[in-house]
Each structure stands twice: as C-alpha cells, then as structure tokens.
Design a protein around this motif. Structure first.
Motif, PDB file in Angstrom:
ATOM      1  N   SER A 145      -8.851  -5.532  -3.025  1.00 30.26           N
ATOM      2  CA  SER A 145      -9.075  -5.133  -2.450  1.00 30.26           C
ATOM      3  C   SER A 145      -7.405  -5.306  -1.182  1.00 30.26           C
ATOM      4  CB  SER A 145      -9.869  -5.484  -1.386  1.00 30.26           C
ATOM      5  OG  SER A 145      -9.540  -7.005  -1.970  1.00 30.26           O
ATOM      6  N   GLU A 146      -6.572  -6.463  -1.371  1.00 24.77           N
ATOM      7  CA  GLU A 146      -5.478  -6.217  -0.305  1.00 24.77           C
ATOM      8  C   GLU A 146      -5.114  -5.471  -0.853  1.00 24.77           C
ATOM      9  OE1 GLU A 146      -3.401  -9.457   0.230  1.00 24.77           O
ATOM     10  OE2 GLU A 146      -5.617 -10.755   1.294  1.00 24.77           O
ATOM     11  N   ARG A 147      -4.345  -5.320  -2.099  1.00 27.82           N
ATOM     12  CA  ARG A 147      -3.190  -4.284  -2.348  1.00 27.82           C
ATOM     13  C   ARG A 147      -4.211  -3.380  -1.798  1.00 27.82           C
ATOM     14  NH1 ARG A 147       0.079  -4.954  -6.288  1.00 27.82           N
ATOM     15  NH2 ARG A 147       1.723  -3.893  -5.384  1.00 27.82           N
ATOM     16  N   ALA A 148      -5.026  -2.707  -2.401  1.00 30.41           N
ATOM     17  CA  ALA A 148      -5.500  -1.348  -1.987  1.00 30.41           C
ATOM     18  C   ALA A 148      -4.897  -0.971  -0.735  1.00 30.41           C
ATOM     19  CB  ALA A 148      -7.171  -2.052  -2.228  1.00 30.41           C
ATOM     20  N   VAL A 149      -5.947  -1.898   0.485  1.00 33.64           N
ATOM     21  CA  VAL A 149      -6.210  -1.445   2.045  1.00 33.64           C
ATOM     22  C   VAL A 149      -3.566  -1.679   2.114  1.00 33.64           C
ATOM     23  CG1 VAL A 149      -5.631  -2.387   4.142  1.00 33.64           C
ATOM     24  CG2 VAL A 149      -7.715  -2.579   2.495  1.00 33.64           C
ATOM     25  N   GLU A 150      -3.189  -2.262   1.683  1.00 33.41           N
ATOM     26  CA  GLU A 150      -1.817  -1.719   1.743  1.00 33.41           C
ATOM     27  C   GLU A 150      -1.146  -0.805   1.172  1.00 33.41           C
ATOM     28  OE1 GLU A 150       2.112  -4.251  -0.480  1.00 33.41           O
ATOM     29  OE2 GLU A 150       0.143  -5.622  -0.412  1.00 33.41           O
ATOM     30  N   LEU A 151      -1.244  -0.629  -0.036  1.00 31.12           N
ATOM     31  CA  LEU A 151      -1.078   1.294   0.271  1.00 31.12           C
ATOM     32  C   LEU A 151      -1.950   2.237   0.006  1.00 31.12           C
ATOM     33  CD1 LEU A 151      -1.686   0.203  -4.296  1.00 31.12           C
ATOM     34  CD2 LEU A 151       0.683  -0.125  -2.840  1.00 31.12           C
ATOM     35  N   ALA A 152      -2.855   1.958   0.678  1.00 29.07           N
ATOM     36  CA  ALA A 152      -3.825   3.487   1.278  1.00 29.07           C
ATOM     37  C   ALA A 152      -3.214   3.497   2.696  1.00 29.07           C
ATOM     38  CB  ALA A 152      -5.372   3.004   1.672  1.00 29.07           C
ATOM     39  N   ILE A 153      -2.591   2.692   3.059  1.00 25.28           N
ATOM     40  CA  ILE A 153      -1.754   2.882   4.759  1.00 25.28           C
ATOM     41  C   ILE A 153      -1.001   3.217   3.945  1.00 25.28           C
ATOM     42  CG2 ILE A 153      -0.511   0.809   5.901  1.00 25.28           C
ATOM     43  CD1 ILE A 153      -2.965  -0.836   6.329  1.00 25.28           C
ATOM     44  N   LYS A 154       0.568   2.907   2.629  1.00 23.14           N
ATOM     45  CA  LYS A 154       1.437   3.239   3.052  1.00 23.14           C
ATOM     46  C   LYS A 154       0.962   4.467   2.433  1.00 23.14           C
ATOM     47  CE  LYS A 154       3.876  -0.396   0.787  1.00 23.14           C
ATOM     48  NZ  LYS A 154       5.591  -0.180   1.075  1.00 23.14           N
ATOM     49  N   LEU A 155      -0.233   5.401   2.078  1.00 20.32           N
ATOM     50  CA  LEU A 155      -0.225   6.281   1.911  1.00 20.32           C
ATOM     51  C   LEU A 155      -0.718   7.555   3.003  1.00 20.32           C
ATOM     52  CD1 LEU A 155      -3.036   6.223  -1.441  1.00 20.32           C
ATOM     53  CD2 LEU A 155      -0.232   7.410  -1.420  1.00 20.32           C
ATOM     54  N   ALA A 156      -1.378   6.724   3.974  1.00 18.93           N
ATOM     55  CA  ALA A 156      -1.629   7.399   5.401  1.00 18.93           C
ATOM     56  C   ALA A 156      -0.190   7.643   5.590  1.00 18.93           C
ATOM     57  CB  ALA A 156      -2.588   6.863   6.057  1.00 18.93           C
ATOM     58  N   LEU A 157       0.711   7.045   5.603  1.00 24.03           N
ATOM     59  CA  LEU A 157       1.850   6.859   6.524  1.00 24.03           C
ATOM     60  C   LEU A 157       2.723   7.417   5.599  1.00 24.03           C
ATOM     61  CD1 LEU A 157       2.248   2.994   8.105  1.00 24.03           C
ATOM     62  CD2 LEU A 157       1.496   5.311   8.506  1.00 24.03           C
ATOM     63  N   ASN A 158       2.864   8.285   4.456  1.00 24.76           N
ATOM     64  CA  ASN A 158       3.198   9.137   3.650  1.00 24.76           C
ATOM     65  C   ASN A 158       4.820   8.466   3.187  1.00 24.76           C
ATOM     66  OD1 ASN A 158       2.706  11.560   3.306  1.00 24.76           O
ATOM     67  ND2 ASN A 158       3.171  12.259   5.614  1.00 24.76           N
ATOM     68  N   GLU A 159       4.634   7.330   3.222  1.00 25.51           N
ATOM     69  CA  GLU A 159       5.225   6.403   2.565  1.00 25.51           C
ATOM     70  C   GLU A 159       5.576   6.085   1.391  1.00 25.51           C
ATOM     71  OE1 GLU A 159       5.891   2.396   4.007  1.00 25.51           O
ATOM     72  OE2 GLU A 159       4.940   2.675   5.634  1.00 25.51           O
ATOM     73  N   GLU A 160       6.881   5.710   0.734  1.00 24.27           N
ATOM     74  CA  GLU A 160       7.031   5.481  -0.551  1.00 24.27           C
ATOM     75  C   GLU A 160       6.405   4.981  -1.132  1.00 24.27           C
ATOM     76  OE1 GLU A 160       9.813   6.558  -3.665  1.00 24.27           O
ATOM     77  OE2 GLU A 160       9.848   8.277  -2.568  1.00 24.27           O
ATOM     78  N   ILE A 161       5.755   4.821  -2.764  1.00 22.16           N
ATOM     79  CA  ILE A 161       5.396   3.659  -3.238  1.00 22.16           C
ATOM     80  C   ILE A 161       5.686   3.288  -4.445  1.00 22.16           C
ATOM     81  CG2 ILE A 161       3.086   2.964  -4.261  1.00 22.16           C
ATOM     82  CD1 ILE A 161       1.849   4.674  -2.034  1.00 22.16           C
ATOM     83  N   GLN A 162       6.299   2.541  -5.064  1.00 16.53           N
ATOM     84  CA  GLN A 162       6.870   2.076  -6.400  1.00 16.53           C
ATOM     85  C   GLN A 162       5.789   1.347  -7.294  1.00 16.53           C
ATOM     86  OE1 GLN A 162      10.335   2.617  -6.364  1.00 16.53           O
ATOM     87  NE2 GLN A 162       9.968   2.217  -8.668  1.00 16.53           N
ATOM     88  N   GLU A 163       5.596   2.884  -7.986  1.00 13.45           N
ATOM     89  CA  GLU A 163       4.233   2.389  -8.873  1.00 13.45           C
ATOM     90  C   GLU A 163       4.676   1.752 -10.122  1.00 13.45           C
ATOM     91  OE1 GLU A 163       5.227   5.528  -8.574  1.00 13.45           O
ATOM     92  OE2 GLU A 163       5.386   6.722 -10.576  1.00 13.45           O
TER      93      GLU A 163
END
Ligand code: BGC
Length: 337
Positions: free
Chosen positions: A276-294
């Motif tokens: 859940s912590e990871r999900a919130v962190e990544l959801a914020i990145k998605l909302a901010l259009n930030e790059e995500i390292q999959e």
C-alpha cells in the motif's frame, strides 16, 4: 524544471524530480486518488484499505475509497462516478480482470492514469501494475508441497477464474508440478477454479474431490487461506485435517493459526504495508506525470504493462516469528491464543 519535494513522499525522503509542464501546477494537497476495491471478503483487504488511506494521509494527498462487493456493474459505476467527480489518478483492484478494461479507457479519456493494484486489468492500456509476484506464489506453494509430498494425488483449488492472479498462480503451480506429473509421481486428481473466491465453493469442491477419489488425497494446494481453510473443513469431516498437507496464501490470521495447530502447512506472506505504501507513492508519481522505473512488463492481452512485482515470502511453522510477527502483521498473542 527541477524542484525539490520535501518531506511529503510516503517514505519521507527528499526527492529530486523533474516535472513536466502540465504537472507543475499540482501540489500534493491538490492530488486526489480514487481507490476502487473489489471486496473486503478476506482479512487482507481491510489492511489494504486502511494502510492505503494511512499512507495517503501521511503523504498529504486525498483519497476516496469505494468497495464493489464483488459486483462488476457496481465497480464500473463507482469508478465512473469518481472519474466524473474529479480524481487525479485511479488505483483499481478489479473484481473482473476483463470488465474493468472499459474503465481504463474512460479514465484515459479524462486524462487520468490508472494503476492496477494487486490484480491486473486485462486487455486495456493500464499505466502501471503493482502486485506481489503471483506466478512466484504458485511456484513457492508447489515447491514446498513437492518437498513434503513428492509422490501422490494432488488437489488444486484455484482462485476465481475472473481474477488474473488466479491464472498466474496456477501457471506457477503447474510449472513446478509438470516434471512430477510427467514422471508419473504426481497425479492432479482434481483441479477447479473457485467462483469469486467463495470459501463455500472451495469446500464443496474439496468434498467432491474427496468423494470421487475415495479420500485418496495426499496434498492440497489452494489459491488463498480462505479457500485452504474451507478445504481443511472438508478434510476434517473425514478426520483427515492435519494428515493431508495444505498450502494457502495471504498469511491470514486464521491461516497462521492453522499452521500453528498443524492443519495447514504453508501460507504466503505478502506485506500489505509495503504494497500500500508503494502504491500511494507510485499513484502520486502517476498523478504528477513523473517517470516510473518499472521492474519488468507483463502482457495483459493488449499491451506489455509496466510492472513492479514484490516478492512473496513462504511461511510455515518454522518462520512465523521472523516474518509475520516480526513485521507486526499479526500479534503473537493472537496467533498462539
Ligand atoms: C489476491 C489474494 C486474495 C484473493 C481473494 C487475489 O487476487 O492476490 O491475496 O486472497 O484475491 O480476494
């Protein structure tokens, strides 16, 4: 432009991030996450809900949670409502992997990115998939069971056919069982899905498996602890609980208690805190259009979905203390009550 986000990500680290122009105007307090859940049927989903909300609060973003109680139409309707009322990112645990595809499209039409949480939405352009490695869950279950029972009659009680996790786990299980089956050491005498993960369905299936095989069952691999518990009820009716090894997953309190009591041999611990912590962190990145390292990609029938998969941890009676107790997932007094 490079800015500093200070003390506002879930792990409270200072992050140096580059924001695209359209995201520059959003501050964390302005971000709203829509979290669309399928069910609260199993213990774990209460943890997912509460820890997700907690992590969002800690990060300083707003979150709205909906629960569809296993109803596809309701989940679509609830999600559409969140999209039209205004969210910045959608996090979804689909009840039905296929039915939620339409929602991904609708979210994208509204400029909203979608994170598939724990379960993958199929045939849709999902932006990110975050889960535990479900194929690995199956591999670890089968590996432990073949060590305990290298020869014999196996029952496979899969999860819900509509949940892609159930398919991934089954792939993992049969990958490990295949050489044993090919050698003639293992025979899978019963292999069924469990509609909607309902324990009563698993129990009825286990009863059938016992009846048609005249109780000659040597091992049971179940999709989760709730269905494992149901299988153990069916075994108990024949006085076989504790003598036929059973594997589940989720490290539900009842599952871990059964491991201590000796009626279940194995579960899979998946820290919901981490997820859940990871999900919130990544959801914020998605909302901010930030790059995500999959880590990798998983094909969902339409695209290769960028995916981050956490490792499940097998738990048996030898490592309860170092895993679920050490992590505070369960209290020692509750397990050994
Ligand atoms: C999850 C399991 C859960 C099951 C039933 C699966 O998709 O990965 O942890 O027990 O759904 O809700």
């Amino acid at each position: 432009m490079t800015i500093l986000l200070i003390a506002c990500t879930p792990d409270e680290q200072i992050k140096d991030v580059t924001l695209p122009p359209e995201a520059e105007s959003k501050s964390l307090e302005e971000i709203k996450i829509g979290f669309s859940m399928d069910t609260l049927q199993e213990d774990r989903w209460f943890k997912d809900r509460d820890l997700f909300v907690e992590a969002a609060e800690k990060a300083g973003v707003e979150v709205e949670v909906t629960v569809a109680n296993g109803d596809d139409v309701k989940q679509v309707w609830q999600t559409e409502k969140m999209i039209s009322e205004g969210i910045d990112v959608l996090v979804v645990v689909p009840h039905n992997a296929e039915s939620m595809a339409a929602i991904v499209e609708r979210a994208h039409d509204a400029g909203i990115k979608v994170l598939s949480y724990d379960r993958l939405v199929r045939n849709a352009e999902v932006d990110l998939y975050l889960s535990y490695d479900n194929e690995e869950v199956g591999i670890l279950q089968a590996r432990a069971m073949t060590e305990l029972v290298p020869k014999g009659n196996y029952v496979y009680l899969g999860g819900a056919d509509t949940d892609y996790n159930a398919h991934l786990m089954k792939q993992g299980v049969f990958k490990v069982l295949k050489p044993y089956i090919d050698k003639g050491d293992v025979t899978v005498v019963f292999n069924q899905w469990t509609k909607d993960w309902v324990p009563e369905v698993a129990q009825a299936n286990m009863e059938t498996a016992l009846e048609v095989n005249h109780q000659q069952i040597d091992a049971v691999i179940a999709g989760n602890d709730a269905t494992a518990g149901a299988a153990i009820e069916a075994l108990a009716a024949y006085d076989l609980a504790g003598s036929v090894p059973v594997a589940g997953q989720d490290a539900d309190l009842a599952g871990v208690q059964r491991i201590v009591q000796g009626t279940q041999n194995l579960t899979m611990y998946k820290s919901i805190d981490d997820l859940s912590e990871r999900a919130v962190e990544l959801a914020i990145k998605l909302a901010l259009n930030e790059e995500i390292q999959e880590d990798r990609t998983i094909n969902n029938g339409k695209i290769n979905v960028p995916s981050i998969l956490l490792p499940p941890v097998p738990v048996d009676r030898t490592n309860i203390k170092e895993t679920v107790i050490a992590d505070g997932f369960h209290q020692e007094k509750d397990i050994y009550q």
